[in-house]
Structures are given as C-alpha cells and as structure tokens.
Write an enzyme that holds these catalytic residues in place. Structure first.
Site, PDB file in Angstrom:
ATOM      1  N   ASN A   9       0.864  -1.185   0.000  1.00 13.13           N
ATOM      2  CA  ASN A   9       0.000   0.000   0.000  1.00 13.13           C
ATOM      3  C   ASN A   9       0.899   1.233   0.000  1.00 13.13           C
ATOM      4  O   ASN A   9       1.540   1.539   0.998  1.00 13.13           O
ATOM      5  CB  ASN A   9      -0.885  -0.047   1.262  1.00 13.13           C
ATOM      6  CG  ASN A   9      -1.668   1.237   1.465  1.00 13.13           C
ATOM      7  OD1 ASN A   9      -1.745   2.083   0.578  1.00 13.13           O
ATOM      8  ND2 ASN A   9      -2.253   1.382   2.644  1.00 13.13           N
ATOM      9  N   TRP A  10       0.949   1.893  -1.148  1.00 15.00           N
ATOM     10  CA  TRP A  10       1.878   3.021  -1.295  1.00 15.00           C
ATOM     11  C   TRP A  10       1.333   4.319  -0.704  1.00 15.00           C
ATOM     12  O   TRP A  10       2.033   5.332  -0.704  1.00 15.00           O
ATOM     13  CB  TRP A  10       2.247   3.212  -2.777  1.00 15.00           C
ATOM     14  CG  TRP A  10       2.993   2.048  -3.356  1.00 15.00           C
ATOM     15  CD1 TRP A  10       3.388   0.901  -2.698  1.00 15.00           C
ATOM     16  CD2 TRP A  10       3.453   1.893  -4.705  1.00 15.00           C
ATOM     17  NE1 TRP A  10       4.054   0.058  -3.546  1.00 15.00           N
ATOM     18  CE2 TRP A  10       4.108   0.638  -4.788  1.00 15.00           C
ATOM     19  CE3 TRP A  10       3.375   2.694  -5.855  1.00 15.00           C
ATOM     20  CZ2 TRP A  10       4.677   0.175  -5.976  1.00 15.00           C
ATOM     21  CZ3 TRP A  10       3.942   2.225  -7.032  1.00 15.00           C
ATOM     22  CH2 TRP A  10       4.583   0.986  -7.095  1.00 15.00           C
ATOM     23  N   LYS A  11       0.097   4.294  -0.243  1.00 18.68           N
ATOM     24  CA  LYS A  11      -0.504   5.473   0.405  1.00 18.68           C
ATOM     25  C   LYS A  11      -0.321   6.721  -0.472  1.00 18.68           C
ATOM     26  O   LYS A  11      -0.367   6.628  -1.686  1.00 18.68           O
ATOM     27  CB  LYS A  11       0.075   5.648   1.808  1.00 18.68           C
ATOM     28  CG  LYS A  11      -0.018   4.347   2.615  1.00 18.68           C
ATOM     29  CD  LYS A  11       0.195   4.530   4.076  1.00 18.68           C
ATOM     30  CE  LYS A  11       0.060   3.179   4.765  1.00 18.68           C
ATOM     31  NZ  LYS A  11       0.024   3.255   6.203  1.00 18.68           N
ATOM     32  N   HIS A  95      -9.649   1.030   4.807  1.00 15.54           N
ATOM     33  CA  HIS A  95      -8.344   1.196   5.467  1.00 15.54           C
ATOM     34  C   HIS A  95      -8.501   2.153   6.656  1.00 15.54           C
ATOM     35  O   HIS A  95      -9.258   3.111   6.588  1.00 15.54           O
ATOM     36  CB  HIS A  95      -7.312   1.732   4.475  1.00 15.54           C
ATOM     37  CG  HIS A  95      -5.931   1.711   5.042  1.00 15.54           C
ATOM     38  ND1 HIS A  95      -5.461   2.704   5.869  1.00 15.54           N
ATOM     39  CD2 HIS A  95      -4.934   0.796   4.938  1.00 15.54           C
ATOM     40  CE1 HIS A  95      -4.220   2.394   6.235  1.00 15.54           C
ATOM     41  NE2 HIS A  95      -3.883   1.244   5.690  1.00 15.54           N
ATOM     42  N   GLU A  97      -6.780   4.507   7.733  1.00 15.16           N
ATOM     43  CA  GLU A  97      -6.543   5.929   7.444  1.00 15.16           C
ATOM     44  C   GLU A  97      -7.764   6.551   6.767  1.00 15.16           C
ATOM     45  O   GLU A  97      -8.060   7.728   6.955  1.00 15.16           O
ATOM     46  CB  GLU A  97      -5.267   6.091   6.610  1.00 15.16           C
ATOM     47  CG  GLU A  97      -4.028   5.869   7.484  1.00 15.16           C
ATOM     48  CD  GLU A  97      -2.829   5.307   6.765  1.00 15.16           C
ATOM     49  OE1 GLU A  97      -2.777   5.340   5.524  1.00 15.16           O
ATOM     50  OE2 GLU A  97      -1.916   4.808   7.469  1.00 15.16           O
ATOM     51  N   GLU A 165      -5.624  -5.172  10.480  1.00 15.36           N
ATOM     52  CA  GLU A 165      -4.612  -4.143  10.703  1.00 15.36           C
ATOM     53  C   GLU A 165      -4.919  -3.409  12.002  1.00 15.36           C
ATOM     54  O   GLU A 165      -5.719  -2.459  12.005  1.00 15.36           O
ATOM     55  CB  GLU A 165      -4.614  -3.141   9.543  1.00 15.36           C
ATOM     56  CG  GLU A 165      -4.273  -3.742   8.204  1.00 15.36           C
ATOM     57  CD  GLU A 165      -3.669  -2.703   7.276  1.00 15.36           C
ATOM     58  OE1 GLU A 165      -2.536  -2.893   6.845  1.00 15.36           O
ATOM     59  OE2 GLU A 165      -4.321  -1.679   7.021  1.00 15.36           O
ATOM     60  N   GLY A 171       2.122   2.202  10.806  1.00 15.31           N
ATOM     61  CA  GLY A 171       3.035   3.333  10.668  1.00 15.31           C
ATOM     62  C   GLY A 171       3.697   3.741  11.975  1.00 15.31           C
ATOM     63  O   GLY A 171       4.309   4.799  12.060  1.00 15.31           O
ATOM     64  N   SER A 211       3.148  -2.130  10.363  1.00 15.41           N
ATOM     65  CA  SER A 211       4.603  -2.156  10.600  1.00 15.41           C
ATOM     66  C   SER A 211       5.254  -3.490  10.253  1.00 15.41           C
ATOM     67  O   SER A 211       6.160  -3.948  10.956  1.00 15.41           O
ATOM     68  CB  SER A 211       4.926  -1.747  12.042  1.00 15.41           C
ATOM     69  OG  SER A 211       4.513  -0.411  12.264  1.00 15.41           O
ATOM     70  N   GLY A 232       2.741  -1.203   4.316  1.00 14.04           N
ATOM     71  CA  GLY A 232       2.767   0.224   3.979  1.00 14.04           C
ATOM     72  C   GLY A 232       4.189   0.682   3.740  1.00 14.04           C
ATOM     73  O   GLY A 232       4.767   0.464   2.674  1.00 14.04           O
ATOM     74  N   GLY A 233       4.778   1.298   4.755  1.00 11.51           N
ATOM     75  CA  GLY A 233       6.105   1.905   4.644  1.00 11.51           C
ATOM     76  C   GLY A 233       7.145   1.044   3.942  1.00 11.51           C
ATOM     77  O   GLY A 233       7.849   1.525   3.047  1.00 11.51           O
TER      78      GLY A 233
HETATM   79  P1  PGA Z   1       2.633   0.268   7.657  1.00 14.95           P
HETATM   80  O1  PGA Z   1       1.187   0.442   6.993  1.00 14.95           O
HETATM   81  O2  PGA Z   1       3.230  -1.006   7.122  1.00 14.95           O
HETATM   82  O3  PGA Z   1       3.410   1.488   7.239  1.00 14.95           O
HETATM   83  O4  PGA Z   1       2.430   0.199   9.139  1.00 14.95           O
HETATM   84  C1  PGA Z   1       0.342  -0.653   6.807  1.00 14.95           C
HETATM   85  C2  PGA Z   1      -0.933  -0.199   6.121  1.00 14.95           C
HETATM   86  O5  PGA Z   1      -1.380   0.908   6.391  1.00 14.95           O
HETATM   87  O6  PGA Z   1      -1.528  -0.917   5.299  1.00 14.95           O
END
Ligand code: PGA
Length: 249
Positions: A9-11, A95, A97, A165, A171, A211, A232-233
């Site tokens: 997930n490149w956000k 998600h 976010e 999640e 994050g 994470s 994500g990251g």
């Molecule tokens: P993260 O994000 O790996 O940066 O914690 C995961 C996600 O939001 O899908």
C-alpha cells in the site's frame, strides 16, 4: 493450502514517474516468485504509469479506495469502473486511514465492497482495533462489528481478502506480536466460519498489516492463520518489499 498474498500500500507517496520506477524494480526483483501473489496499490494518479511498467508481469494493481456510485456528479470521486478499466484488479476498502481522516464507516465499506464486486474487482477489506479499544478489552467486539456491518450482508465473499490491521501498529513501528496477530486472525476466521461456513473460512485469505518489515515478516508468516501481508512503509523500497515477499516462501 491458501496461496500467500503480499500487497504493498503506497498510500500518498510516489508520483507517476517515481511510481513507475518503483514498479519496474519490484517487477525485476520478484520475477521468479511463484509461491505468492503480489499486488501494489499506488495512488490513483500513478495507476496508468504502474500498469505500463508492470506489463508482462503477474503483479496485480489495486486502488486505495473507490466511491460506490458508478458515475455521476461527485466531484473528486473515482469509481470502481474507472479503476477497473485502468488496469486494477483489486481495491482496498475501509483502510484505517480512510476511517480516521475521511469518515469511512462500516456502512460505506459495504457500499464500496458491493460496487467493487459489481465491476469484477477483488476487494481487500481492512478491519482492526485502536489502542484504546485493545486496552479496553473490546478488540473482538470491534472486529465482530466491523465484519458484520462491513460485509455481513454479502452472500458471497469468495472474491474478498480480509486485512487485519490493528490501528496502533500502522506506521508506528509497533508490530503486533505473532501471538496477538494470530489470535485476531483465528477470531476473524471463526466469525467467517459462523456466517459463511467452514469451506469459505478455510479458503479466504486474511492478511496482517501494521509495521510489517523484513525482520518481523517471517515470524508472523509462520502462524497458521496469517496468509500474507498488507505492507505500507516497507513497500516503498523495492528491496524491503522483495524481502517481505521472500519471507512467505
Ligand atoms: P505500515 O502500513 O506497514 O506502514 O504500518 C500498513 C498499512 O497501512 O496498510
């Protein structure tokens, strides 16, 4: 046996040019991967460039969100049909976010999931508790509600993937321990068995997200009910994403 799925997930990172570069690197780095499904979720504006860069590979592309109407006067919104025609096979729905910053509710999750399925997209529906909820001991109630209200009305969930999640792990660098994650995954699989039957619950993939890094992926993956990752990251660097993919071998 469930084939593992590793999704990046490149956000709100990358631009069309940097997204194309990242996709090209991931394509090269995973060319021999036959043990897992791989998907990337770039920002909408980067989807076309990523689709071009990934031509000839099995890596799937997804969008990070959709609106539920097929078209109309909804300024700024993007529909399932639009992303499907742009080369997406998947879409993230719910998600955390989106829930935190954009008012996503379980009711909207349901509408979006229905819209995605109607265009032949495979939704990854994200659920998870906040730290407060975990500390209050209501994690299971939250997962139960998010699942029931988000997808409970669907008769058929064969095309769905669930991502567990925990919000406190996204994050933050704080990963759920393999025990914590596995416990939640088992609980979710049990809920699915109760509503859709054992066969569906045995086949559906439940990803862990929050994470995930090359150094913690393997110990999570070894757990029976963890079928892959939503990253994500660490998905923004081709080599760490590759290492996470390789950890599910
Ligand atoms: P993260 O994000 O790996 O940066 O914690 C995961 C996600 O939001 O899908």
């Amino acid at each position: 046996m469930r084939t593992p799925l590793v999704a990046g997930n490149w956000k709100m990172y990358t631009t069309p040019s940097t997204a194309a570069e990242l996709a090209a690197r991931i394509k090269l780095d995973t060319v021999n991967v036959d043990f897992a499904d791989i998907a990337v979720f770039p920002p909408y504006i980067c989807i076309a460039a990523v689709a071009e860069a990934l031509k000839g590979s099995n890596i799937e592309i997804g969008a990070q969100d959709i609106f539920w109407e097929p078209e109309g006067a909804y300024t700024g919104a993007i529909s399932a049909r639009m992303i499907a025609e742009s080369g997406c096979a998947r879409v993230l729905v719910g998600h955390s976010e989106r829930r935190t910053y954009f008012g996503e509710t379980d009711e909207k999750v349901l509408k979006k999931t229905v819209a995605a399925l109607s265009e032949g997209l495979k939704p990854i529906v994200c659920i998870g508790e906040t730290l407060e909820q975990r500390e209050a001991g209501i994690t299971e109630t939250i997962l139960d509600t998010q699942l029931k209200d988000g997808i409970g009305a669907l008769k058929n969930i064969d095309a769905l993937t669930i991502a567990y999640e925990p919000v406190w792990a996204i994050g933050t660098g704080k990963t759920a321990t393999p025990d914590q994650a596995d416990e939640a995954h088992k609980y979710i699989r049990g809920l699915i068995a109760g509503r859709w039957g054992d066969n569906v619950s045995r086949n559906i993939r439940i990803l862990y997200g929050g994470s995930v890094k090359p150094d913690n992926a393997r110990s999570l993956w070894e757990r029976e009910d963890i079928d892959g990752f939503l990253v994500g990251g660490a998905s923004l660097k081709a080599d760490s994403f590759r290492d996470i993919v390789n950890s599910v071998k």
